[in-house]
Design a protein around this motif. Structure first.
Motif, short mmCIF file in Angstrom:
data_model
loop_
_atom_site.label_atom_id
_atom_site.label_comp_id
_atom_site.label_asym_id
_atom_site.label_seq_id
_atom_site.Cartn_x
_atom_site.Cartn_y
_atom_site.Cartn_z
N ASN A 1 3.37 11.39 3.24
CA ASN A 1 3.57 12.55 4.11
C ASN A 1 2.35 12.81 4.99
N SER A 2 1.19 12.34 4.55
CA SER A 2 -0.02 12.49 5.38
C SER A 2 -0.08 11.45 6.49
N GLN A 3 0.74 10.40 6.37
CA GLN A 3 0.74 9.33 7.36
C GLN A 3 1.97 9.34 8.26
N LEU A 4 3.09 9.82 7.72
CA LEU A 4 4.34 9.81 8.46
C LEU A 4 4.84 11.23 8.66
N ASP A 5 5.60 11.41 9.72
CA ASP A 5 6.22 12.71 9.98
C ASP A 5 7.45 12.84 9.07
N ALA B 1 0.82 -1.22 0.00
CA ALA B 1 0.00 0.00 0.00
C ALA B 1 0.86 1.27 0.00
N ILE B 2 1.94 1.27 0.77
CA ILE B 2 2.74 2.50 0.88
C ILE B 2 3.74 2.66 -0.26
N LEU B 3 4.04 1.56 -0.95
CA LEU B 3 5.07 1.63 -2.00
C LEU B 3 4.53 1.46 -3.41
N VAL B 4 3.21 1.28 -3.55
CA VAL B 4 2.66 0.98 -4.87
C VAL B 4 2.97 2.09 -5.87
N GLY B 5 2.92 3.35 -5.43
CA GLY B 5 3.23 4.45 -6.34
C GLY B 5 4.66 4.42 -6.83
N PHE B 6 5.59 4.14 -5.91
CA PHE B 6 7.00 4.05 -6.27
C PHE B 6 7.25 2.87 -7.21
#
Length: 260
Positions: free
Chosen positions: A185-189, A140-145
């Motif tokens: 960026n909306s999920q991590l600092d 989910a977090i890397l699909v764009g990359f």
């Protein structure tokens, strides 16, 4: 024990912003001891270390203390009887262990007691070890990359002469990578970051940049009638870039999982 002593009314959660208790049950046991039990609801602060996210482990702590000195009251846990409740559930995490310990804390003041005993207090430290369930999160977090990398690498399969098509594909890869960055960026600092996220971001934009430069170079060589050189450079860069990307991503995942 003093029957007038009400532990739930005097306890303090040192790392808690607020806490409430309910359903307190007090009774005298057959051997004369005073027994008190109840439910304590706590909103506590926790320093989240997300360097290895989404393969991170967290150790949640609840630190309980009372205004009574360690000579007046000791908070001694019974580890062998302590378990995490069956209804305790944290979405996205699995509970690994529970540990309770007593800690004698010293303060630099005697709080007006004019006695050294006023500087030492017994604390109950409750530690809950958690492991993030990272299976679905990784994709989910890397699909764009991942999509951006695939698009950038596919540009090498396009004919050298088609600079416009290559440029359009590179633009699509940039949008996919930037969209992924906004999501994260909306999920991590951003100030803290995550090793996997940071490395994927840097590597993805590097692959995109190399793909763009190679396309421009190949087109320039083609216009100078150096078709064979353009094709050979295109193939060489693709092989080197693909190999480096795979090795880099594998080593990144390995380092993240070792950090667990």
């Amino acid at each position: 024990a003093d029957p007038a002593f009400k532990p739930f009314d005097s306890l303090q959660v040192l790392n808690g912003r607020d806490w409430t208790h309910r359903a307190v049950n007090s009774q005298v046991l057959a051997d004369g001891r005073h027994y008190t039990a109840g439910f304590l609801s706590v909103t506590a602060s926790h320093p989240w270390d997300l360097f290895y996210y989404p393969f991170d482990r967290q150790s949640l702590e609840i630190i309980i203390e009372t205004p009574f000195t360690s000579e007046q009251l000791r908070m001694v846990p019974q580890d062998e009887r302590s378990v995490v409740g069956q209804f305790a559930e944290l979405k996205g995490f699995s509970v690994e262990s529970l540990n309770l310990s007593e800690e004698i804390a010293s303060y630099r003041t005697d709080f007006g007691l004019d006695d050294a005993s006023g500087t030492r207090f017994s604390r109950l430290v409750i530690e809950i070890a958690l492991k993030r369930e990272s299976g679905r999160i990784v994709l989910a977090i890397l699909v764009g990359f991942i999509v951006a990398n695939i698009i950038a690498l596919l540009t090498f399969a396009i004919d050298i002469k088609e600079l416009g098509i290559r440029t359009s594909m590179v633009g699509s890869a940039v949008f996919a990578a930037i969209g992924n960055m906004y999501l994260l960026n909306s999920q991590l600092d951003p100030a803290v970051g995550s090793m996997i996220v940071d490395r994927f971001a840097v590597s993805t934009f590097s692959v995109i940049l190399v793909a763009l430069i190679c396309g421009i170079f190949g087109h320039a060589m083609e216009r100078r009638d150096r078709h064979r050189l353009a094709v050979n450079v295109n193939r060489l860069v693709f092989v080197v870039l693909l190999t480096c990307a795979v090795l880099f991503y594998v080593s990144t995942f390995y380092a993240a999982m070792q950090g667990r």
